[in-house]
Scaffold this motif. Sequence first.
Motif, PDB file in Angstrom:
ATOM      1  N   LEU A 198      -9.824 -23.015 -29.697  1.00 44.21           N
ATOM      2  CA  LEU A 198      -8.709 -21.587 -29.408  1.00 44.21           C
ATOM      3  C   LEU A 198      -9.989 -21.619 -28.108  1.00 44.21           C
ATOM      4  O   LEU A 198      -9.236 -20.894 -27.258  1.00 44.21           O
ATOM      5  CB  LEU A 198      -8.970 -20.739 -30.167  1.00 44.21           C
ATOM      6  N   SER A 224      -8.675 -21.025 -24.082  1.00 45.35           N
ATOM      7  CA  SER A 224      -8.666 -20.133 -23.092  1.00 45.35           C
ATOM      8  C   SER A 224      -9.259 -19.937 -22.332  1.00 45.35           C
ATOM      9  O   SER A 224      -9.775 -19.288 -21.897  1.00 45.35           O
ATOM     10  CB  SER A 224      -8.441 -19.212 -24.395  1.00 45.35           C
ATOM     11  N   PHE A 284      -5.661 -11.839 -26.295  1.00 41.59           N
ATOM     12  CA  PHE A 284      -6.294 -12.211 -27.477  1.00 41.59           C
ATOM     13  C   PHE A 284      -5.820 -11.515 -28.174  1.00 41.59           C
ATOM     14  O   PHE A 284      -5.658  -9.697 -28.242  1.00 41.59           O
ATOM     15  CB  PHE A 284      -7.291 -12.160 -26.840  1.00 41.59           C
ATOM     16  N   TRP A 300      -3.658 -15.807 -27.795  1.00 45.53           N
ATOM     17  CA  TRP A 300      -4.384 -15.800 -28.786  1.00 45.53           C
ATOM     18  C   TRP A 300      -4.792 -15.798 -29.649  1.00 45.53           C
ATOM     19  O   TRP A 300      -5.096 -14.011 -29.711  1.00 45.53           O
ATOM     20  CB  TRP A 300      -5.820 -16.611 -27.412  1.00 45.53           C
ATOM     21  N   ASP A 311      -6.883 -15.444 -33.359  1.00 49.19           N
ATOM     22  CA  ASP A 311      -8.228 -15.869 -33.669  1.00 49.19           C
ATOM     23  C   ASP A 311      -8.456 -15.263 -35.551  1.00 49.19           C
ATOM     24  O   ASP A 311      -8.269 -14.080 -35.774  1.00 49.19           O
ATOM     25  CB  ASP A 311      -8.883 -16.020 -33.488  1.00 49.19           C
TER      26      ASP A 311
END
Length: 261
Positions: free
Chosen positions: A72, A76, A111, A188, A190
């Motif tokens: 990731l 990115s 994000f 993205w 996480d």
Amino acid sequence: MSRFSVAARTARHPAERPVGDGDALLVAQGVRKVYRTGELSVLALDDLDLTVRSGELVAVMGPSGSGKTTLLNCLSGLDEIDGGHVLVEGNDLFEMSDHARTEHRARSMGFIFQSYNLIPVFTAVENVELPLLLVGVPAEEARERAVAMLGRVGLAHRERHRPNEMSGGEQQRVTVARALVARPAIVWADEPTGNLDSAMAAQIMDLLRQLNADDGQTIVLVTHDPVIGAAASRLIRMRDGRLAGDSTTVPPADAGDAMRP
């Protein structure tokens, strides 16, 4: 090549640039990442190839240390790579200057973090409008868009509250709103549900699925939870810095219900 080896940065040449196909939004080709600590070098990503198409909801899974978060961060542009190419919307991230890459990330990417990363002294609406202000959107327009996005994630009634006045699930909804307010090409995430109980995790995943279905928002999320992975339309499995599996599925309409206790 041993996983514990030093990888020299691959020279980039126009003829080696990967070419996207069809509606490919992201194309990664031969991506390598090495972490070095003293004399020890760990090959975290090993000549990895990946294409993500516009409108996909992709989950990345794998055991601890398999390279999920590294993937990731490298795709990115948050981390440098030691070889290969990463194209987002046709732009090679690592052919750009640091400044240009930062600007591209601010305009084209959102994000969502496990730890929320909200500014504690800002209200929800101030946290959400911040990415817009940073790219030069006028203050009045930024506020309008932030208020509207908080409404989209079900927090219109919490826009004046600070993070410590909200539950974990509400804080994560603020981070989702912040990630989406600039209308990024790709989001993205996480471990976006890692700090939440199963009921709150189900709500966040339902929200991401809805935004993907309704708006065609492209989302790539890292997760250790197989139920979260099964709720995505595409599941990528990693092991030892490589892709170990890549499957496309049609999640059941009640996928979020399976996550609830």
